[in-house]
Design a protein around this motif. Structure first.
Motif, mmCIF file in Angstrom:
data_model
loop_
_atom_site.group_PDB
_atom_site.id
_atom_site.type_symbol
_atom_site.label_atom_id
_atom_site.label_comp_id
_atom_site.label_asym_id
_atom_site.label_seq_id
_atom_site.Cartn_x
_atom_site.Cartn_y
_atom_site.Cartn_z
ATOM 1 N N VAL A 89 0.846 -1.194 0.000
ATOM 2 C CA VAL A 89 0.000 0.000 0.000
ATOM 3 C C VAL A 89 0.882 1.245 0.000
ATOM 4 O O VAL A 89 2.021 1.216 0.467
ATOM 5 C CB VAL A 89 -0.939 0.037 1.232
ATOM 6 N N ASP A 90 0.358 2.332 -0.542
ATOM 7 C CA ASP A 90 0.995 3.637 -0.440
ATOM 8 C C ASP A 90 0.176 4.485 0.524
ATOM 9 O O ASP A 90 -1.055 4.541 0.408
ATOM 10 C CB ASP A 90 1.060 4.327 -1.804
ATOM 11 N N THR A 91 0.839 5.123 1.473
ATOM 12 C CA THR A 91 0.149 5.978 2.438
ATOM 13 C C THR A 91 0.860 7.323 2.533
ATOM 14 O O THR A 91 2.019 7.459 2.114
ATOM 15 C CB THR A 91 0.103 5.337 3.843
ATOM 16 N N VAL A 92 0.164 8.311 3.093
ATOM 17 C CA VAL A 92 0.727 9.646 3.285
ATOM 18 C C VAL A 92 0.881 9.888 4.777
ATOM 19 O O VAL A 92 -0.076 9.732 5.541
ATOM 20 C CB VAL A 92 -0.180 10.723 2.661
ATOM 21 N N ASP A 93 2.102 10.266 5.214
ATOM 22 C CA ASP A 93 2.329 10.464 6.644
ATOM 23 C C ASP A 93 1.942 11.877 7.073
ATOM 24 O O ASP A 93 1.462 12.692 6.266
ATOM 25 C CB ASP A 93 3.781 10.151 7.009
#
Length: 225
Positions: free
Chosen positions: A44-48
């Motif tokens: 998955v790609d996530t934004v911190d």
């Protein structure tokens, strides 16, 4: 549909194949007999909090449970999601918008009736496959811990696999991974349809052969019968 698959690659290889930034906890090891509700690796790609995008390798339950479900998981099957109307279905539409994943696999199984007997066939490529998927965070009650769950998208079969099954997973080519995973890209049915179109040449190039009945869990399961 895809009701069983194999993933022979260990975590270190998956980190390299998918250019992973962060590795989660309790990732399962290689398995040649993965079934629904098993824990499986997903990407998955996530934004911190700082706004930076990170690619993660995480462990998820293979059978998505929508976040709005309370109590027991749904009785109906959720390990596969039909791509044709994924953005419209209550179980999948929220995930289509921003919780898209890829599910690494070495290959998958389909059962074909031969002389009145269901016989497993193994469908695979020469490199790690990336099935288009969706994910959701779920907990039965507010006091329970969150659980990561996922499903694999399926599409109408390519002619090359029509003798095996009328549907197959959506195997994404590498140059489509970034767009599919991008949480800043608001997912629509058009995005799902594009993923299917991009996946068709990959699916058409897959190889298949008959294997022995799936018993236990070892590399021999994917050996030709």
């Amino acid at each position: 549909m895809c009701g069983g698959y194999a993933l022979a690659e260990p975590t270190e290889v998956l980190e390299d194949v998918f250019n992973v930034d962060l590795v989660g906890e309790n990732l399962p090891g290689p398995s040649w007999n993965i079934r629904p509700t098993n824990q499986v690796p997903i990407v998955v790609d996530t934004v911190d909090a700082a706004g930076d995008q990170r690619r993660r390798l995480e462990s998820a339950r293979w059978s998505l449970i929508p976040s709005w479900v309370k109590g027991e998981p749904p009785k109906f099957s959720t390990f596969n999601a039909r791509s044709e109307d994924a953005a419209l279905k209550a179980s999948w539409r929220d995930a289509v918008k921003s919780k898209r994943c890829v599910v690494p696999a070495s290959g998958y199984y389909e059962w074909v009736i031969e002389d009145g007997v269901k016989v497993p066939h193994y469908i695979h490529a020469d490199e790690t496959l990336a099935f288009a998927g969706l994910y959701s965070w779920w907990r039965a009650a507010e006091t329970d811990p969150w659980m990561l769950t996922a499903t694999i998208l399926t599409m109408s079969t390519v002619p090359e696999l029509a003798d095996i099954h009328d549907r197959n997973p959506v195997p994404l080519p590498k140059d489509s991974w970034a767009t599919w995973l991008d949480p800043k890209e608001v997912g629509t049915q058009q995005l799902v349809d594009l993923a299917v179109a991009q996946a068709r040449p990959v699916a058409a190039g897959l190889s298949e052969y008959r294997v022995n009945p799936l018993k236990g869990n070892s590399p021999e399961l994917i050996s030709p019968a």
